[in-house]
Structure formats: structure tokens, C-alpha cells
Design a protein around this motif. Structure first.
Motif, PDB file in Angstrom:
ATOM      1  N   VAL A   1     162.122  56.928-126.989  1.00 35.91           N
ATOM      2  CA  VAL A   1     161.103  55.551-127.861  1.00 35.91           C
ATOM      3  C   VAL A   1     159.948  55.763-127.670  1.00 35.91           C
ATOM      4  O   VAL A   1     158.965  55.716-126.828  1.00 35.91           O
ATOM      5  N   SER A   2     159.440  56.423-128.347  1.00 37.15           N
ATOM      6  CA  SER A   2     158.099  56.869-128.188  1.00 37.15           C
ATOM      7  C   SER A   2     156.709  57.200-129.426  1.00 37.15           C
ATOM      8  O   SER A   2     157.778  57.730-130.440  1.00 37.15           O
ATOM      9  N   GLY A   3     155.750  56.971-129.057  1.00 39.57           N
ATOM     10  CA  GLY A   3     154.868  57.305-130.519  1.00 39.57           C
ATOM     11  C   GLY A   3     154.137  58.553-131.111  1.00 39.57           C
ATOM     12  O   GLY A   3     154.124  58.906-131.838  1.00 39.57           O
ATOM     13  N   ALA A   4     155.108  58.966-130.240  1.00 41.74           N
ATOM     14  CA  ALA A   4     154.864  60.449-130.459  1.00 41.74           C
ATOM     15  C   ALA A   4     155.660  61.223-131.811  1.00 41.74           C
ATOM     16  O   ALA A   4     156.388  60.556-131.802  1.00 41.74           O
ATOM     17  N   CYS A   5     155.034  62.143-132.597  1.00 41.65           N
ATOM     18  CA  CYS A   5     155.752  62.524-133.894  1.00 41.65           C
ATOM     19  C   CYS A   5     157.014  62.994-133.648  1.00 41.65           C
ATOM     20  O   CYS A   5     157.473  63.415-132.343  1.00 41.65           O
TER      21      CYS A   5
ATOM     22  N   ILE B   1     154.964  53.815-134.093  1.00 39.13           N
ATOM     23  CA  ILE B   1     155.967  53.483-133.234  1.00 39.13           C
ATOM     24  C   ILE B   1     155.060  53.194-131.436  1.00 39.13           C
ATOM     25  O   ILE B   1     154.927  53.866-131.125  1.00 39.13           O
ATOM     26  N   SER B   2     154.134  51.281-131.839  1.00 34.34           N
ATOM     27  CA  SER B   2     153.742  51.334-130.982  1.00 34.34           C
ATOM     28  C   SER B   2     154.540  51.110-129.690  1.00 34.34           C
ATOM     29  O   SER B   2     155.084  50.497-129.734  1.00 34.34           O
ATOM     30  N   GLY B   3     153.752  50.575-128.918  1.00 32.98           N
ATOM     31  CA  GLY B   3     154.179  50.142-127.391  1.00 32.98           C
ATOM     32  C   GLY B   3     155.048  48.923-128.294  1.00 32.98           C
ATOM     33  O   GLY B   3     156.356  48.328-127.679  1.00 32.98           O
ATOM     34  N   GLU B   4     153.812  48.159-128.389  1.00 33.17           N
ATOM     35  CA  GLU B   4     154.460  46.893-129.185  1.00 33.17           C
ATOM     36  C   GLU B   4     155.300  46.606-130.062  1.00 33.17           C
ATOM     37  O   GLU B   4     156.576  45.261-130.093  1.00 33.17           O
ATOM     38  N   ASN B   5     155.556  47.310-131.105  1.00 35.85           N
ATOM     39  CA  ASN B   5     156.852  47.549-131.496  1.00 35.85           C
ATOM     40  C   ASN B   5     158.408  47.919-131.211  1.00 35.85           C
ATOM     41  O   ASN B   5     159.730  48.905-131.882  1.00 35.85           O
ATOM     42  N   LYS B   6     158.334  48.989-129.748  1.00 41.33           N
ATOM     43  CA  LYS B   6     159.129  49.658-129.707  1.00 41.33           C
ATOM     44  C   LYS B   6     160.675  49.120-129.635  1.00 41.33           C
ATOM     45  O   LYS B   6     161.623  49.527-129.682  1.00 41.33           O
ATOM     46  N   ALA B   7     160.471  48.148-129.113  1.00 41.84           N
ATOM     47  CA  ALA B   7     162.136  46.920-129.147  1.00 41.84           C
ATOM     48  C   ALA B   7     161.980  46.672-129.878  1.00 41.84           C
ATOM     49  O   ALA B   7     163.346  46.812-129.986  1.00 41.84           O
ATOM     50  N   ALA B   8     161.740  46.208-130.657  1.00 40.50           N
ATOM     51  CA  ALA B   8     162.695  46.022-132.310  1.00 40.50           C
ATOM     52  C   ALA B   8     162.733  47.474-133.084  1.00 40.50           C
ATOM     53  O   ALA B   8     163.681  47.080-133.507  1.00 40.50           O
ATOM     54  N   ALA B   9     161.776  48.630-132.374  1.00 40.67           N
ATOM     55  CA  ALA B   9     162.521  49.704-133.212  1.00 40.67           C
ATOM     56  C   ALA B   9     163.667  50.544-132.878  1.00 40.67           C
ATOM     57  O   ALA B   9     164.670  50.380-133.489  1.00 40.67           O
ATOM     58  N   LEU B  10     164.238  49.812-131.305  1.00 41.03           N
ATOM     59  CA  LEU B  10     164.996  50.147-130.874  1.00 41.03           C
ATOM     60  C   LEU B  10     165.997  49.299-131.526  1.00 41.03           C
ATOM     61  O   LEU B  10     167.680  50.038-132.505  1.00 41.03           O
TER      62      LEU B  10
ATOM     63  N   ALA C   1     159.037  54.338-118.295  1.00 38.30           N
ATOM     64  CA  ALA C   1     157.475  53.840-119.006  1.00 38.30           C
ATOM     65  C   ALA C   1     156.109  53.791-118.320  1.00 38.30           C
ATOM     66  O   ALA C   1     156.142  53.652-116.917  1.00 38.30           O
ATOM     67  N   ASP C   2     154.972  54.665-118.467  1.00 36.52           N
ATOM     68  CA  ASP C   2     154.057  54.292-117.868  1.00 36.52           C
ATOM     69  C   ASP C   2     152.897  53.281-118.479  1.00 36.52           C
ATOM     70  O   ASP C   2     151.919  53.019-117.266  1.00 36.52           O
ATOM     71  N   SER C   3     153.131  52.634-119.717  1.00 37.01           N
ATOM     72  CA  SER C   3     151.408  52.003-119.902  1.00 37.01           C
ATOM     73  C   SER C   3     151.974  50.972-120.059  1.00 37.01           C
ATOM     74  O   SER C   3     153.373  49.830-120.516  1.00 37.01           O
ATOM     75  N   TYR C   4     151.304  49.083-119.910  1.00 39.39           N
ATOM     76  CA  TYR C   4     151.769  48.520-120.062  1.00 39.39           C
ATOM     77  C   TYR C   4     152.148  47.722-121.743  1.00 39.39           C
ATOM     78  O   TYR C   4     152.500  46.985-121.877  1.00 39.39           O
ATOM     79  N   SER C   5     151.714  48.625-122.584  1.00 43.60           N
ATOM     80  CA  SER C   5     152.050  48.647-123.538  1.00 43.60           C
ATOM     81  C   SER C   5     152.886  48.554-123.900  1.00 43.60           C
ATOM     82  O   SER C   5     154.422  48.310-124.902  1.00 43.60           O
ATOM     83  N   ASP C   6     153.732  49.612-123.117  1.00 44.64           N
ATOM     84  CA  ASP C   6     155.455  49.234-123.147  1.00 44.64           C
ATOM     85  C   ASP C   6     156.708  48.325-122.412  1.00 44.64           C
ATOM     86  O   ASP C   6     157.848  48.175-122.757  1.00 44.64           O
ATOM     87  N   ILE C   7     155.637  47.181-122.294  1.00 44.53           N
ATOM     88  CA  ILE C   7     156.368  45.360-121.465  1.00 44.53           C
ATOM     89  C   ILE C   7     157.189  45.492-122.702  1.00 44.53           C
ATOM     90  O   ILE C   7     158.292  44.841-121.509  1.00 44.53           O
ATOM     91  N   SER C   8     157.304  45.302-123.263  1.00 42.84           N
ATOM     92  CA  SER C   8     158.783  44.885-124.544  1.00 42.84           C
ATOM     93  C   SER C   8     160.033  45.217-124.260  1.00 42.84           C
ATOM     94  O   SER C   8     160.706  44.976-124.348  1.00 42.84           O
ATOM     95  N   ILE C   9     159.845  46.955-123.513  1.00 44.39           N
ATOM     96  CA  ILE C   9     160.975  47.711-123.731  1.00 44.39           C
ATOM     97  C   ILE C   9     161.427  47.681-122.197  1.00 44.39           C
ATOM     98  O   ILE C   9     162.042  46.927-121.845  1.00 44.39           O
ATOM     99  N   LEU C  10     160.674  47.101-120.928  1.00 46.95           N
ATOM    100  CA  LEU C  10     160.293  47.259-119.891  1.00 46.95           C
ATOM    101  C   LEU C  10     161.388  45.740-119.671  1.00 46.95           C
ATOM    102  O   LEU C  10     162.157  45.657-118.808  1.00 46.95           O
ATOM    103  N   GLU C  11     160.722  44.655-120.391  1.00 45.88           N
ATOM    104  CA  GLU C  11     161.339  43.060-119.953  1.00 45.88           C
ATOM    105  C   GLU C  11     162.675  43.205-120.393  1.00 45.88           C
ATOM    106  O   GLU C  11     163.491  42.146-119.930  1.00 45.88           O
ATOM    107  N   MET C  12     163.040  43.645-121.448  1.00 42.58           N
ATOM    108  CA  MET C  12     164.613  43.575-122.002  1.00 42.58           C
ATOM    109  C   MET C  12     165.624  44.390-121.907  1.00 42.58           C
ATOM    110  O   MET C  12     166.515  44.141-121.968  1.00 42.58           O
ATOM    111  N   VAL C  13     165.577  45.223-119.870  1.00 43.54           N
ATOM    112  CA  VAL C  13     166.837  46.018-119.191  1.00 43.54           C
ATOM    113  C   VAL C  13     166.314  45.069-117.890  1.00 43.54           C
ATOM    114  O   VAL C  13     165.075  44.744-117.556  1.00 43.54           O
TER     115      VAL C  13
END
Length: 221
Positions: free
Chosen positions: A113-117, A154-163, A181-193
Motif C-alpha cells: 500500500v503506497s502513495g507511489a505511482c 494514496i496518502s498515509g492517512e487513507n492507506k487503511a481505508a484504501a486497503l 512502514a517508515d513514516s508516522y503518517s502510516d500510523i493507521s496501517i501500523l495500528e490496525m495489526v
């Protein structure tokens, strides 16, 4: 279902992809490269002045880059990212790749799950055997990228929702799942597992990982 979710920029790939991709753009068209870089420099100045947030800057920078492909067809876009990935793959983080291979062998569903192209992340997914790839998609009209078309970042904040739009939450065993993940913005993904892993984390994420006793791979940035 047990899943293992991986970020791309800064995690599977230790660097930001956009600077590298811009260099590849230069080899295709110097004019386009300098036009894109002029906008990116302006965005960087705005970021340093703290006028808008870093996440918004990332989004606008990516959109600027992606819109440089206006008029390209899907095959041409894929050719660019296929060639870029072949040059990038030697720099993938071997420890994170090994984790993915181990979890795959243990029956986990591998997800990027990435903001990259998304075309770039697609080639990574195909190469490493990922089951699901989520990234920022080019918006095509009859197979051609149009400048006026909207792009959903696909930002860090909406990664969990996108998944969770793709994988029903009731089918996932979150407690046994992993996220890297490496970024604090990915907290939604990290905290869901139940097994979050901070990979070469930013300072803010590293501090949180220590507080919550999360696993840390590599050195803090």
C-alpha cells in the motif's frame, strides 16, 4: 486471512522514489524534466516556509510528476515504469524483502500500500510475488492520460481505508497480521495489526514504536 502490509517508499525501497523517477524523466525529455523540477523547487520552498503540510506537498509534487505524462498511452506509461523499476530493484531493502518472502511462505497475503505511482508498484509486486498492490493510479480517458483528469492520492492517512475497500475487514485476522512502514503518517496501517514493524523509522515514528514496544528494523532516520 492473515495479511502482511508493506509500504514502498522508505520501507521496501529505502529512498523516496520521486527524485529517482524525475532523473529518469530527464533522460526522456530535458524540457519536461526542467518544467517539472521548476514546480517541485517551488513546492519545496513552500514546504520549508511551513505554509502547507508535508503530506500536501508530497501529493502536489506527485501530481506534478504524473501530469508530465499527459498525452501518453498506457503502454508508454508502463514502459517508463518498467524500465525505472529494473534500475531501482537492486536497491530494495534486502531485510524487508526477506521478511516478505518468509511471510509469503508462511501463508500470509502480501500487500503493498503506497502513495507511489501504481504502475511502478505493480512491477515490484509482480517481481516479489505480492498478492495485492495499491498505489496512486493514473486516470486514463480512452487509454490516454488527460491533464484535467483527477488523480486519487494514496496518502498515509487513507492507506487503511484504501486497503479495507478491497479486503473485507471481517475476513482479516488483524491480531496475527503484520505491517511494515517508515513514516508516522502510516500510523493507521501500523495500528490496525498485531505485529507493527517500524522500518528505518522517522524520529516521530521511532519514538512511538519505543513507547508501544513495537519491533524496529534498521536505524532511525
Amino acid at each position: 486471512m492473515k495479511i502482511a502490509v508493506f509500504d514502498f517508499d522508505g520501507t521496501l525501497y529505502p529512498f523516496d522514489t520521486l527524485p529517482f523517477l524525475c532523473k529518469q524523466l530527464k533522460s526522456n525529455s530535458r524540457f519536461t524534466y526542467y518544467r517539472v523540477m521548476t514546480t517541485l523547487v517551488l513546492l519545496y520552498v513552500i514546504y520549508k516556509l511551513k505554509i502547507i503540510s508535508g503530506e500536501i506537498i508530497k501529493e502536489r509534487a506527485l501530481f506534478t510528476f504524473m501530469k508530465s505524462f499527459r498525452g501518453f498511452n498506457e503502454e508508454e506509461i508502463n514502459d517508463f515504469f518498467r524500465n525505472a523499476y529494473q534500475l531501482m530493484k537492486k536497491d530494495l531493502n534486502p531485510e524487508v524483502v526477506k521478511e516478505a518472502e518468509t511471510l509469503k511462505a508462511s501463508g500470509y497475503i502480501l500487500v503493498v500500500v503506497s502513495g507511489a505511482c501504481k504502475p511502478l508498484v505493480n512491477f515490484l509486486g509482480e517481481d516479489l510475488g505480492f498478492d495485492l498492490v495499491i498505489g496512486t493510479e493514473f486516470s486514463l480517458n480512452e487509454g490516454i492520460l488527460k491533464a484535467e483528469e483527477d488523480i486519487t492520492y494514496i496518502s498515509g492517512e487513507n492507506k487503511a481505508a484504501a486497503l479495507l475497500k478491497i479486503l473485507p475487514s471481517e475476513e482479516i485476522n488483524f491480531q496475527e497480521s503484520f505491517a511494515f512502514a517508515d513514516s508516522y503518517s502510516d500510523i493507521s496501517i501500523l495500528e490496525m495489526v498485531g505485529n507493527p514493524v517500524a522500518v528505518n523509522p522517522e524520529r516521530e515514528l521511532y519514538k512511538l514504536a519505543v513507547e508501544k514496544n513495537w519491533r524496529v528494523m534498521g536505524k532511525p532516520k
